[in-house]
Design an enzyme around this catalytic site. Structure first.
Site, PDB file in Angstrom:
ATOM      1  N   ALA A 180     -66.867  25.718 -21.960  1.00 44.17           N
ATOM      2  CA  ALA A 180     -67.197  24.956 -20.757  1.00 44.17           C
ATOM      3  C   ALA A 180     -65.935  24.647 -19.957  1.00 44.17           C
ATOM      4  CB  ALA A 180     -67.904  23.660 -21.130  1.00 44.17           C
TER       5      ALA A 180
ATOM      6  N   GLU B 120     -66.257  22.276 -30.721  1.00 43.90           N
ATOM      7  CA  GLU B 120     -66.690  21.079 -30.000  1.00 43.90           C
ATOM      8  C   GLU B 120     -66.396  19.769 -30.727  1.00 43.90           C
ATOM      9  OE1 GLU B 120     -69.118  24.418 -28.220  1.00 43.90           O
ATOM     10  OE2 GLU B 120     -68.336  23.880 -30.200  1.00 43.90           O
TER      11      GLU B 120
END
Length: 295
Positions: free
Chosen positions: A99, A167
């Site tokens: 992202a 993450e």
């Protein structure tokens, strides 16, 4: 100099396809595009290539990149000519860094939630493309970059690729399907370790994450060329049969064995009345190469 508005398929038609170099040339002419889309010609006809093209942000998923990917997947869903899809990067040594955290920092919590939902939907759409989808991981594939590769049918990585769902280092979890797809591909215990630790692995320690590990070539396209080679092995086969095989495998893995056998039976039944099946049998009898047209 050719106008950047000329489609890449037109460029390929006018010039003999020479792999990544032609795509790179086009990306330089259209650097404003976050995605480069290309229908290959010649002996690779039937192959559609989707190229990530945000080198300044390491191909990180922005709202615009996700939007463009949705648009080209729409194109593939309805084009009736694509038989294999290859996902690749237009930037050597970087597949997708996940992202775009710089863009995300300016989002409200609701915008973040909406973006992740949209990104998860994108991965589902990649997985549900009716034809085989191959990921050419020539470089870094982290977070969402690995998640989109996990949504593909076949993954090829260069030996020096860096892959991981990282993450938890950011106090979040993989949110675009990683927690569900990785344990279905790897031993669940290994998947848990990789996610809990945010460990990054390369091609030499890729476990069963990828189908093939290849040496990187001097142009940074070793995995892409291997994907093309796999595509070349798929293209001579019955187009609709390959689609039904994908559907039978993908849907069958989600249910118990006996339900899966019923799915296989239903997929086989759709093949029986096709011209391709008749052509395949006739070609075998006449000892020649079949000429398939699809369903």
């Amino acid at each position: 100099m050719m106008s950047y508005s000329m489609s890449i398929s037109k460029l390929v038609h006018l010039s003999k396809y020479n792999g990544f170099n032609l795509c790179r040339k086009f990306s330089q002419q259209s650097s404003h595009c976050d995605v480069v889309f290309n229908y290959l010609q010649g002996r690779h006809e039937g192959v559609a290539v989707i190229g990530f093209n945000r080198p300044e942000r390491k191909n990180a998923f922005s709202m615009n990149l996700v939007k463009e990917l949705h648009r080209y997947i729409d194109k593939i869903y309805f084009d009736n000519i694509t038989r294999v899809v290859i996902l690749k990067s237009m930037t050597p040594k970087i597949f997708c860094a996940g992202a775009d955290l710089k863009e995300r920092a300016g989002m409200s919590p609701k915008q973040v939630a909406d973006f992740v939902t949209n990104l998860r939907g994108l991965m589902n759409r990649v997985q549900n493309i009716s034809v085989p989808v191959l990921a050419a991981i020539d470089g870094v594939a982290l977070g969402g970059g690995l998640e989109i590769a996990l949504a593909c049918d076949i993954r090829v990585a260069s030996v020096d690729s860096k892959m991981g769902l990282v993450e938890t280092k950011l106090a979040i979890i993989p949110g675009a399907g990683g927690t569900q797809r990785l344990p279905r591909i790897l031993n669940p215990s290994i998947a848990k370790e990789l996610i809990y630790t945010s460990k990054i692995i390369d091609g030499t320690t890729a476990f069963d994450l990828v189908n093939h590990v290849v040496e990187q070539d001097e142009k940074g396209e070793g995995a892409f060329h291997k994907c093309l080679s796999i595509a070349d092995d798929i293209l001579p086969n019955g187009p609709f049969a390959v689609q039904m095989a994908k559907q039978a495998i993908s849907k069958g893995m989600e249910v118990d064995l006996y339900s899966g056998l019923s799915i296989e039976e239903a997929c086989y039944a759709q093949i029986i009345p096709t011209k391709d099946r008749t052509e395949g049998l006739t070609a075998f009898k006449e000892k020649r190469k079949p000429k398939y047209q699809g369903a």
